[in-house]
Enzyme design. Structure first.
Site, PDB file in Angstrom:
ATOM      1  N   PRO A 256     171.185  68.224  77.315  1.00 45.91           N
ATOM      2  CG  PRO A 256     173.180  69.369  77.774  1.00 45.91           C
ATOM      3  CD  PRO A 256     171.921  69.448  76.948  1.00 45.91           C
ATOM      4  CG  ASP A 257     171.980  63.514  81.817  1.00 39.97           C
ATOM      5  OD1 ASP A 257     173.114  63.884  81.457  1.00 39.97           O
ATOM      6  OD2 ASP A 257     171.708  62.317  82.016  1.00 39.97           O
ATOM      7  CG  PHE A 258     172.781  68.431  86.116  1.00 39.45           C
ATOM      8  CD1 PHE A 258     172.807  69.356  85.093  1.00 39.45           C
ATOM      9  CD2 PHE A 258     172.253  68.812  87.351  1.00 39.45           C
ATOM     10  CE1 PHE A 258     172.311  70.639  85.274  1.00 39.45           C
ATOM     11  CE2 PHE A 258     171.752  70.091  87.543  1.00 39.45           C
ATOM     12  CZ  PHE A 258     171.771  71.000  86.512  1.00 39.45           C
ATOM     13  NE  ARG A 259     174.333  64.365  90.207  1.00 36.70           N
ATOM     14  CZ  ARG A 259     173.391  65.274  90.363  1.00 36.70           C
ATOM     15  NH1 ARG A 259     172.341  65.291  89.576  1.00 36.70           N
ATOM     16  NH2 ARG A 259     173.489  66.191  91.311  1.00 36.70           N
TER      17      ARG A 259
ATOM     18  CD  GLN B 201     164.882  65.730  90.004  1.00 42.60           C
ATOM     19  OE1 GLN B 201     165.860  65.854  90.715  1.00 42.60           O
ATOM     20  NE2 GLN B 201     164.680  64.644  89.307  1.00 42.60           N
ATOM     21  CG  ASN B 202     163.482  67.733  83.500  1.00 41.40           C
ATOM     22  OD1 ASN B 202     164.431  67.528  84.246  1.00 41.40           O
ATOM     23  ND2 ASN B 202     163.011  66.825  82.668  1.00 41.40           N
ATOM     24  CB  ILE B 203     164.347  74.368  84.413  1.00 45.98           C
ATOM     25  CG1 ILE B 203     165.663  73.891  83.769  1.00 45.98           C
ATOM     26  CG2 ILE B 203     164.434  74.273  85.916  1.00 45.98           C
ATOM     27  CD1 ILE B 203     166.826  74.813  84.004  1.00 45.98           C
ATOM     28  CG  ASP B 204     162.783  70.586  79.692  1.00 45.32           C
ATOM     29  OD1 ASP B 204     161.582  70.477  80.009  1.00 45.32           O
ATOM     30  OD2 ASP B 204     163.563  69.611  79.664  1.00 45.32           O
TER      31      ASP B 204
ATOM     32  CG  HIS C 285     164.642  71.354  91.051  1.00 43.77           C
ATOM     33  ND1 HIS C 285     165.485  70.331  90.710  1.00 43.77           N
ATOM     34  CD2 HIS C 285     164.264  71.094  92.335  1.00 43.77           C
ATOM     35  CE1 HIS C 285     165.612  69.491  91.726  1.00 43.77           C
ATOM     36  NE2 HIS C 285     164.875  69.932  92.722  1.00 43.77           N
TER      37      HIS C 285
ATOM     38  CB  CYS D 185     167.852  91.084  90.993  1.00 40.07           C
ATOM     39  SG  CYS D 185     169.435  91.416  91.775  1.00 40.07           S
TER      40      CYS D 185
ATOM     41  CB  CYS E 148     167.710  94.033  94.801  1.00 44.49           C
ATOM     42  SG  CYS E 148     167.252  94.199  93.060  1.00 44.49           S
TER      43      CYS E 148
ATOM     44  CB  CYS F 228     170.705  96.430  92.556  1.00 44.53           C
ATOM     45  SG  CYS F 228     171.000  94.651  92.527  1.00 44.53           S
TER      46      CYS F 228
ATOM     47  CB  THR G 277     165.515  61.466  88.141  1.00 45.21           C
ATOM     48  OG1 THR G 277     166.201  62.060  89.256  1.00 45.21           O
ATOM     49  CG2 THR G 277     164.497  60.468  88.663  1.00 45.21           C
ATOM     50  CB  SER G 278     170.971  60.512  89.125  1.00 44.56           C
ATOM     51  OG  SER G 278     170.900  61.861  89.546  1.00 44.56           O
TER      52      SER G 278
ATOM     53  CG  ASN H 125     167.158  56.526  85.163  1.00 42.55           C
ATOM     54  OD1 ASN H 125     166.783  57.478  84.482  1.00 42.55           O
ATOM     55  ND2 ASN H 125     168.211  56.601  85.950  1.00 42.55           N
TER      56      ASN H 125
HETATM   57  P1  CNA Z   1     170.874  63.753  86.399  1.00 41.04           P
HETATM   58  O1  CNA Z   1     171.456  63.694  87.750  1.00 41.04           O
HETATM   59  O2  CNA Z   1     171.698  64.293  85.293  1.00 41.04           O
HETATM   60  O3  CNA Z   1     170.406  62.263  86.044  1.00 41.04           O
HETATM   61  C1  CNA Z   1     169.829  61.937  84.813  1.00 41.04           C
HETATM   62  C2  CNA Z   1     169.480  60.458  84.849  1.00 41.04           C
HETATM   63  O4  CNA Z   1     168.784  60.147  83.653  1.00 41.04           O
HETATM   64  C3  CNA Z   1     170.700  59.538  84.896  1.00 41.04           C
HETATM   65  O5  CNA Z   1     170.449  58.513  85.835  1.00 41.04           O
HETATM   66  C4  CNA Z   1     170.815  58.996  83.473  1.00 41.04           C
HETATM   67  O6  CNA Z   1     171.346  57.690  83.439  1.00 41.04           O
HETATM   68  C5  CNA Z   1     169.378  58.983  83.056  1.00 41.04           C
HETATM   69  N1  CNA Z   1     169.138  59.132  81.614  1.00 41.04           N
HETATM   70  C6  CNA Z   1     169.773  59.922  80.725  1.00 41.04           C
HETATM   71  N2  CNA Z   1     169.205  59.824  79.514  1.00 41.04           N
HETATM   72  C7  CNA Z   1     168.183  58.937  79.638  1.00 41.04           C
HETATM   73  C8  CNA Z   1     167.216  58.419  78.743  1.00 41.04           C
HETATM   74  N3  CNA Z   1     167.149  58.793  77.462  1.00 41.04           N
HETATM   75  N4  CNA Z   1     166.331  57.507  79.209  1.00 41.04           N
HETATM   76  C9  CNA Z   1     166.379  57.085  80.498  1.00 41.04           C
HETATM   77  N5  CNA Z   1     167.262  57.554  81.403  1.00 41.04           N
HETATM   78  C10 CNA Z   1     168.157  58.477  80.971  1.00 41.04           C
HETATM   79  O7  CNA Z   1     169.500  64.583  86.395  1.00 41.04           O
HETATM   80  P2  CNA Z   1     168.394  64.682  87.521  1.00 41.04           P
HETATM   81  O8  CNA Z   1     167.170  65.166  86.845  1.00 41.04           O
HETATM   82  O9  CNA Z   1     168.309  63.457  88.330  1.00 41.04           O
HETATM   83  O10 CNA Z   1     169.029  65.811  88.444  1.00 41.04           O
HETATM   84  C11 CNA Z   1     168.301  66.850  88.855  1.00 41.04           C
HETATM   85  C12 CNA Z   1     168.730  68.188  88.265  1.00 41.04           C
HETATM   86  C13 CNA Z   1     169.036  68.162  86.809  1.00 41.04           C
HETATM   87  C14 CNA Z   1     167.560  69.122  88.384  1.00 41.04           C
HETATM   88  O11 CNA Z   1     167.858  70.128  89.303  1.00 41.04           O
HETATM   89  C15 CNA Z   1     167.311  69.698  86.996  1.00 41.04           C
HETATM   90  O12 CNA Z   1     166.955  71.052  87.043  1.00 41.04           O
HETATM   91  C16 CNA Z   1     168.581  69.507  86.279  1.00 41.04           C
HETATM   92  N6  CNA Z   1     168.548  69.512  84.801  1.00 41.04           N
HETATM   93  C17 CNA Z   1     167.411  69.724  84.105  1.00 41.04           C
HETATM   94  C18 CNA Z   1     167.436  69.709  82.707  1.00 41.04           C
HETATM   95  C19 CNA Z   1     166.178  69.952  81.941  1.00 41.04           C
HETATM   96  O13 CNA Z   1     165.344  70.758  82.344  1.00 41.04           O
HETATM   97  N7  CNA Z   1     165.989  69.264  80.809  1.00 41.04           N
HETATM   98  C20 CNA Z   1     168.628  69.459  82.042  1.00 41.04           C
HETATM   99  C21 CNA Z   1     169.811  69.252  82.797  1.00 41.04           C
HETATM  100  C22 CNA Z   1     169.744  69.270  84.191  1.00 41.04           C
END
Ligand code: CNA
Length: 420
Positions: A189-192, A261-264, A281, A289, A292, A315, A352-353, A376
Site C-alpha cells: 500500500p502507499d501512504f495517501r 522514496q521507496n524503501i521496498d 528515504h 537502535c 544509541c 540499551c 508520488t503525491s 500518476n
Molecule cells: P503517497 O503520498 O502515498 O502518494 C502515492 C501517490 O501515488 C498518490 O498520488 C497516488 O494517487 C499515486 N498512486 C497510487 N497507486 C498508483 C498507481 N498504480 N499508478 C500511479 N499512481 C499511483 O506516497 P509518496 O511516495 O508520495 O510519499 C512518500 C513516502 C511514502 C515515502 O517516505 C515512502 O517511504 C513512503 N512509502 C513507501 C512505500 C514503499 O516503499 N513501497 C510504501 C508506502 C509508503
C-alpha cells in the site's frame, strides 16, 4: 492556554511542534558565528566521550550527549542554566526553559553554518534552496523560449510522442523521481491513497495525524504502532512492470538516475544497478537502535517486522530499520547525488503525491528548460511549481496507473518490456 499549546498529547506521549516565540532566544543566543566556527559536529561528549547523538550548547559551545545517552546535556543545563542547545543529529534547536523545540529566523545563519559543516558548502546551499523554495510564475518570455526548444513530444504532449522521442534517443540522461504508487500493484500500500493507503488504515490508533507513526520522537516513545502497521510493507514482493521499465531505460543507455522514496528495494530486485539509484528515504537492508545507534541484527529485525513485535536494543530503546523517519536528517549521499539532476535532459516523476520534503523540491533542480513528465493517478506537484494547465509549460501529466502508461510508452517505442 499558554503559548506551549503546540505540544499535543497522544497516548500519554507528546507530538512536538516547534515554538516560534521563545523569549530566551534573543537574549541568550550569541549572534556572532565566530564562536561556533571552532565547533566540530563530530565531537564526542565532553563528559563521557559518547560519539553518537550529541548536542552543542548554544551559549558556551560545549558538546554534551543527549537524554537518550547519559543526559550530560541536561546536567549541563542544570549546572549553568544555559537553556539553548542544538542537536548534531538533525540540527534541531531545543530550549530547556521553554521545554520545546524552536524555529526562528534568527537561527537561520547558525543552522546554515552547521549544515555546511555537516554536508559540505555546496550541498548545504542546495539543501537550503530546497527548503526555502518559493513558487514563482515563470516570465512569459522564458516560457516561449522553453516551448521553442522543447522537443517533439512536448509540442503535442502525448504518450506516443514521448515514446517516439525515447525511441529516437532524444533523451540520454533521464532522471526519475519515484514514490509509493509504483509499488502498489506489487501489493504494497502507499501512504495517501484514500481507501487503500496505509494512512487510511490507522483510524483505530487515534493518532492526531497519521505521519506520527513515522516520526522519530514518537517512535522512540511509542514504537508499538510502527511495528503493527509496517507489517504490510514487508514480505516477498515482486517488482512491477514500472520497475522493469526502469531497467529497460538502463539497458537502452539513457537512465541517468532514479531518486526513489521507496524503501521496498524493488528497483534492485528488477535488476537496476545500485549506482543508478538514490534511496532518498533509506532502506530495510540494515537496522540500528533509534537512540544509541548500535547496529541491530537485520534478520532479527525482519522477524519483528513480520510478527509486528517491537525490536528492542540492549540499551532499552527501540531499534528500527534504516529508513529515514520524519524528523531525521536525510543521508548526505542524497544531497550529493541531487547535484547530478542539473545534467538531466528529461525528468519523469511517477507514483508520488510530492508531499514529502525535501524530496518533492527535487523537481526544481533540473534545468529550467528540461521537460518534466508526471505519471500518476492524480495530477500532483502543483505546490512545487508543476504546471499542467498552461499549454506553454514544459510540464505534462499522464493520468493513470504507472504500469499501464509505461507499457504504452514501450509499445509505441517498439521496445520489448520484459517482466521476469
Ligand atoms: P503517497 O503520498 O502515498 O502518494 C502515492 C501517490 O501515488 C498518490 O498520488 C497516488 O494517487 C499515486 N498512486 C497510487 N497507486 C498508483 C498507481 N498504480 N499508478 C500511479 N499512481 C499511483 O506516497 P509518496 O511516495 O508520495 O510519499 C512518500 C513516502 C511514502 C515515502 O517516505 C515512502 O517511504 C513512503 N512509502 C513507501 C512505500 C514503499 O516503499 N513501497 C510504501 C508506502 C509508503
Amino acid at each position: 492556554m499558554s503559548d506551549r499549546n503546540i505540544n499535543v498529547e497522544i497516548d500519554g506521549y507528546f507530538a512536538v511542534s516547534p515554538k516560534r516565540d521563545c523569549p530566551h532566544l534573543a537574549t541568550a543566543l550569541d549572534a556572532d558565528l565566530a564562536h561556533y566556527r571552532e565547533v566540530n559536529i563530530r565531537s564526542p561528549c565532553q563528559d563521557c566521550d559518547n560519539v553518537g547523538e550529541n548536542w552543542v550548547c548554544l551559549i558556551c559551545q560545549q558538546v554534551k550527549c543527549s537524554r537518550y545517552v547519559s543526559s550530560h546535556g541536561l546536567a549541563h543545563y542544570s549546572d549553568t542554566n544555559h537553556s539553548l542547545a542544538m542537536s548534531f543529529s538533525d540540527l534541531s534547536v531545543w530550549c530547556h526553559l521553554c521545554d520545546s523545540y524552536l524555529e526562528h529566523d534568527s537561527l537561520d545563519s547558525l543552522l546554515r553554518h552547521f549544515r555546511d559543516l555537516k554536508f559540505g558548502p555546496d550541498v548545504s546551499s542546495l539543501a537550503s534552496n530546497l527548503e526555502e523554495m518559493k513558487i514563482e510564475e515563470e516570465p512569459e518570455e522564458a516560457e516561449e523560449e522553453s516551448k521553442e526548444k522543447a522537443s517533439g513530444f512536448l509540442g503535442t504532449k502525448s504518450i506516443r510522442d514521448l515514446a517516439l522521442a525515447l525511441k529516437n534517443s532524444e533523451y540520454k540522461k533521464i532522471a526519475i523521481m519515484a514514490g509509493a504508487g509504483i509499488s502498489v500493484s506489487a501489493g504494497i500500500p502507499d501512504f495517501r491513497s484514500t481507501a487503500s493507503g496505509l494512512y487510511a488504515q490507522l483510524a483505530e490508533y487515534n493518532l492526531s495525524k497519521p505521519e506520527l507513526v513515522f516520526e522519530i520522537n514518537y517512535f522512540r516513545n511509542s514504537p508499538e504502532v510502527f511495528f503493527k502497521v509496517v507489517k504490510s510493507l514487508v514480505g516477498d514482493f515482486k517488482p512491477t512492470p514500472t520497475h522493469y521499465f526502469f531497467k529497460l531505460l538502463e539497458q537502452k543507455g539513457c537512465l541517468m538516475k532514479i531518486y526513489t522514496q521507496n524503501i521496498d528495494g524493488l528497483e534492485v530486485k528488477a535488476g537496476v544497478s545500485r549506482d543508478k539509484i538514490t534511496f532518498a528515504h533509506g532502506h530495510m537492508e540494515s537496522s540500528h537502535c533509534s537512540v544509541c545507534k548500535a547496529e541491530y541484527d537485520n534478520a532479527l529485525m525482519k522477524t519483528h517486522l513480520e510478527n509486528g513485535t517491537v525490536a528492542w536494543c540492549e540499551c532499552g530503546a527501540p531499534a528500527k530499520p534504516d529508513v529515514v523517519f520524519f524528523g531525521e536528517a536525510l543521508n548526505p549521499e542524497f544531497y550529493s547525488s541531487v547535484q547530478m539532476l542539473r545534467e538531466a535532459d528529461l525528468l519523469i516523476v511517477c507514483g508520488t503525491s510530492l508531499k514529502v520534503f525535501p524530496f518533492a523540491g527535487l523537481v526544481t533542480q533540473v534545468g529550467e528548460k528540461v521537460p518534466r513528465v508526471m505519471i500518476n493517478r492524480e495530477a500532483s506537484g502543483q505546490s512545487v511549481g508543476m504546471q499542467y494547465d498552461n499549454p506553454k509549460s514544459r510540464d505534462v501529466v499522464f493520468i493513470g496507473d504507472t504500469d499501464e502508461v509505461f507499457a504504452e510508452i514501450a509499445r509505441h517505442a517498439d521496445w520489448e518490456l520484459v517482466c521476469e
